[in-house]
Design a protein around this motif. Structure first.
Motif, PDB file in Angstrom:
ATOM      1  N   MET A   1      46.836  41.633  36.639  1.00  0.00           N
ATOM      2  CA  MET A   1      45.690  41.502  37.733  1.00  0.00           C
ATOM      3  C   MET A   1      44.615  42.645  37.499  1.00  0.00           C
ATOM      4  O   MET A   1      44.711  43.518  38.162  1.00  0.00           O
ATOM      5  CB  MET A   1      46.404  41.541  39.041  1.00  0.00           C
ATOM      6  N   GLY A   2      44.017  42.758  36.206  1.00  0.00           N
ATOM      7  CA  GLY A   2      43.280  43.893  35.896  1.00  0.00           C
ATOM      8  C   GLY A   2      42.369  44.133  36.854  1.00  0.00           C
ATOM      9  O   GLY A   2      41.447  43.381  37.111  1.00  0.00           O
ATOM     10  N   ASP A   3      42.414  45.328  37.464  1.00  0.00           N
ATOM     11  CA  ASP A   3      41.274  45.612  38.464  1.00  0.00           C
ATOM     12  C   ASP A   3      41.031  47.310  38.681  1.00  0.00           C
ATOM     13  O   ASP A   3      41.433  47.846  39.699  1.00  0.00           O
ATOM     14  CB  ASP A   3      41.238  45.128  39.943  1.00  0.00           C
ATOM     15  N   ALA A   4      40.948  47.942  37.483  1.00  0.00           N
ATOM     16  CA  ALA A   4      41.019  49.273  37.529  1.00  0.00           C
ATOM     17  C   ALA A   4      39.881  49.746  38.490  1.00  0.00           C
ATOM     18  O   ALA A   4      38.818  49.441  38.412  1.00  0.00           O
ATOM     19  CB  ALA A   4      40.485  49.793  35.860  1.00  0.00           C
ATOM     20  N   ALA A   5      40.477  50.670  39.367  1.00  0.00           N
ATOM     21  CA  ALA A   5      39.465  51.150  40.296  1.00  0.00           C
ATOM     22  C   ALA A   5      38.990  50.039  41.145  1.00  0.00           C
ATOM     23  O   ALA A   5      37.879  49.877  41.568  1.00  0.00           O
ATOM     24  CB  ALA A   5      38.462  51.858  39.911  1.00  0.00           C
ATOM     25  N   HIS A   6      39.831  48.738  41.516  1.00  0.00           N
ATOM     26  CA  HIS A   6      39.722  47.717  41.829  1.00  0.00           C
ATOM     27  C   HIS A   6      38.331  46.762  41.211  1.00  0.00           C
ATOM     28  O   HIS A   6      37.828  46.244  41.797  1.00  0.00           O
ATOM     29  CB  HIS A   6      39.356  47.925  43.361  1.00  0.00           C
ATOM     30  N   LYS A   7      38.363  46.757  40.006  1.00  0.00           N
ATOM     31  CA  LYS A   7      37.570  46.082  39.266  1.00  0.00           C
ATOM     32  C   LYS A   7      38.148  44.854  38.684  1.00  0.00           C
ATOM     33  O   LYS A   7      39.038  45.138  37.929  1.00  0.00           O
ATOM     34  CB  LYS A   7      36.790  47.110  38.034  1.00  0.00           C
ATOM     35  N   PRO A   8      37.614  43.932  39.131  1.00  0.00           N
ATOM     36  CA  PRO A   8      38.369  42.632  38.750  1.00  0.00           C
ATOM     37  C   PRO A   8      37.644  42.224  37.406  1.00  0.00           C
ATOM     38  O   PRO A   8      36.551  42.464  37.060  1.00  0.00           O
ATOM     39  CB  PRO A   8      37.690  41.418  39.841  1.00  0.00           C
ATOM     40  N   VAL A   9      38.870  41.879  36.474  1.00  0.00           N
ATOM     41  CA  VAL A   9      38.410  41.627  34.976  1.00  0.00           C
ATOM     42  C   VAL A   9      37.546  40.158  35.011  1.00  0.00           C
ATOM     43  O   VAL A   9      37.918  39.405  35.631  1.00  0.00           O
ATOM     44  CB  VAL A   9      39.623  41.635  34.013  1.00  0.00           C
ATOM     45  N   LEU A  10      36.570  40.193  34.299  1.00  0.00           N
ATOM     46  CA  LEU A  10      35.596  38.975  34.122  1.00  0.00           C
ATOM     47  C   LEU A  10      35.616  38.172  35.356  1.00  0.00           C
ATOM     48  O   LEU A  10      35.581  37.049  35.435  1.00  0.00           O
ATOM     49  CB  LEU A  10      36.774  37.847  33.377  1.00  0.00           C
ATOM     50  N   LEU A  11      35.071  39.276  36.181  1.00  0.00           N
ATOM     51  CA  LEU A  11      34.570  38.547  37.644  1.00  0.00           C
ATOM     52  C   LEU A  11      33.627  37.353  37.677  1.00  0.00           C
ATOM     53  O   LEU A  11      33.772  36.451  37.740  1.00  0.00           O
ATOM     54  CB  LEU A  11      34.070  39.581  38.506  1.00  0.00           C
ATOM     55  N   GLU A  12      32.364  37.836  36.904  1.00  0.00           N
ATOM     56  CA  GLU A  12      31.466  36.676  36.806  1.00  0.00           C
ATOM     57  C   GLU A  12      31.697  35.498  36.350  1.00  0.00           C
ATOM     58  O   GLU A  12      31.489  34.406  36.607  1.00  0.00           O
ATOM     59  CB  GLU A  12      29.866  37.227  36.184  1.00  0.00           C
ATOM     60  N   GLU A  13      32.517  35.768  35.193  1.00  0.00           N
ATOM     61  CA  GLU A  13      32.938  34.543  34.161  1.00  0.00           C
ATOM     62  C   GLU A  13      33.762  33.647  34.954  1.00  0.00           C
ATOM     63  O   GLU A  13      33.783  32.495  34.831  1.00  0.00           O
ATOM     64  CB  GLU A  13      33.517  35.068  32.773  1.00  0.00           C
ATOM     65  N   SER A  14      34.700  34.214  35.688  1.00  0.00           N
ATOM     66  CA  SER A  14      35.611  33.284  36.450  1.00  0.00           C
ATOM     67  C   SER A  14      35.080  32.479  37.671  1.00  0.00           C
ATOM     68  O   SER A  14      35.271  31.483  37.878  1.00  0.00           O
ATOM     69  CB  SER A  14      36.611  34.297  36.858  1.00  0.00           C
ATOM     70  N   LEU A  15      34.153  33.384  38.310  1.00  0.00           N
ATOM     71  CA  LEU A  15      33.424  32.459  39.209  1.00  0.00           C
ATOM     72  C   LEU A  15      32.734  31.518  38.733  1.00  0.00           C
ATOM     73  O   LEU A  15      32.500  30.300  39.359  1.00  0.00           O
ATOM     74  CB  LEU A  15      32.664  33.644  40.073  1.00  0.00           C
ATOM     75  N   GLU A  16      31.962  31.639  37.634  1.00  0.00           N
ATOM     76  CA  GLU A  16      31.287  30.513  36.985  1.00  0.00           C
ATOM     77  C   GLU A  16      32.117  29.467  36.486  1.00  0.00           C
ATOM     78  O   GLU A  16      31.865  28.181  36.774  1.00  0.00           O
ATOM     79  CB  GLU A  16      30.366  31.252  35.672  1.00  0.00           C
ATOM     80  N   ALA A  17      33.371  29.889  36.002  1.00  0.00           N
ATOM     81  CA  ALA A  17      34.282  28.905  35.587  1.00  0.00           C
ATOM     82  C   ALA A  17      34.752  28.009  36.703  1.00  0.00           C
ATOM     83  O   ALA A  17      34.891  26.703  36.435  1.00  0.00           O
ATOM     84  CB  ALA A  17      35.280  29.525  34.824  1.00  0.00           C
TER      85      ALA A  17
END
Length: 310
Positions: free
Chosen positions: A1-17
């Motif tokens: 659940m990658g979120d370094a300093a609570h940064k979700p990975v591929l955030l925009e891409e996953s929302l679009e998907a």
């Protein structure tokens, strides 16, 4: 659940998907610290609902605080193999517009030495995502045969020195229990004759133990087995993996569900009998160089997307 300093990975891409519908029903199977969930809620209308799961007590506490401020959101403490059970309880079976799986370990888990996930900080050798139940990494290492330790390091960590490390663990535990992250790091580092450039020698061992302790691959298979029953027609499955073994499981699952049931050659099959239940959407997506620079934990991420067919 990658979120370094609570940064979700591929955030925009996953929302679009996810192709979010304002009134849709969604399930975030790996809440973490809510990066994806909060962004998803921001895209939902008043009639939309988001359900989330996590087995980590800290993640669930964070989600419960969010639920108090947003009536469209519900979180339950369960591993993601419990998705079907939660869906049944809330009447979601066959109605989900989207299901998100953001696999692996979350940054708060890595950054808290007391959880024992990190090889860079001293802490108890725990590694349980739900630290209220089950066997710790220290307990498993104390009882597992050397041959089994070597197998887990080789299969789950893809560690080429797995046998050498397993023998070193066997020798060390006869002297004293391996109870802390630092002691395990010292054992592994001494057992590795060479080092991969830019990679700590304990990386693969810690990864393999975490997967073993939390049953992560079995959890993933169990959750995927229920996905097609949970999604509505047109509903999207979005999976972000951080490990080649996870990604292989997801890739094969989507391929097999797209292909449909395979019948032996010569068996008469009516049209539609072998139709697949999923359609792959696009190619695997990886983080941009800019995202990897901003969040190095994103570097191994790969996202796969599929859509439920009628």
């Amino acid at each position: 659940m990658g979120d370094a300093a609570h940064k979700p990975v591929l955030l925009e891409e996953s929302l679009e998907a996810l192709a979010i519908k304002a009134d849709g029903l969604y399930l975030d199977c790996t809440y973490g610290r809510g990066g994806h969930s909060r962004a998803l809620l921001a895209s939902l209308g008043a009639a939309g609902r988001l359900f989330a799961l996590d087995r980590d007590p800290g993640a669930v506490a964070d989600g419960q605080a969010l639920a108090q401020h947003d009536a469209r959101f519900t979180i339950e403490q369960t591993p993601f193999s419990g998705a079907r059970r939660v869906a049944l309880r809330h009447g979601l079976t066959g109605r989900l517009s989207g299901l998100l799986l953001d696999l692996g370990v979350s940054s708060p888990q890595l950054d808290e030495p007391g959880r024992g996930f990190s090889f860079t900080a001293e802490g108890p050798l725990d590694m349980r995502m739900d630290n209220s139940r089950g066997e710790t990494a220290a307990e498993w290492l104390a009882r597992a045969p050397e041959q089994e330790i070597a197998r887990i390091l080789h299969e789950y960590g893809e560690e080429r020195f797995s046998r050498r490390i397993a023998r070193a663990i066997g020798r060390a535990r006869r002297e004293a229990a391996i109870a802390t992250t630092r002691r395990l790091v010292e054992i592994v580092s001494a057992a590795c004759p060479t080092r991969e450039p830019g990679k700590h020698p304990a990386t693969r061992t810690f990864q393999a133990l975490r997967i073993q302790v939390n049953g992560e691959l079995a959890e993933l298979r169990a959750c995927l087995a229920d996905v097609c029953d949970l999604l509505a027609a047109g509903g999207r499955l979005v999976v972000i993996s951080f490990h080649s073994l996870e990604d292989r499981i997801v890739k094969r699952f989507i391929r097999d569900e797209a292909r449909g049931e395979q019948f032996p050659r010569g068996v008469p099959v009516a049209a539609g009998d072998s139709r697949g239940r999923l359609r792959p959407v696009g190619k695997p997506v990886r983080p941009s160089p800019g995202e990897v620079t901003a969040n190095p934990r994103a570097r191994s991420a790969v996202m796969r997307v599929a859509e439920r067919l009628e």
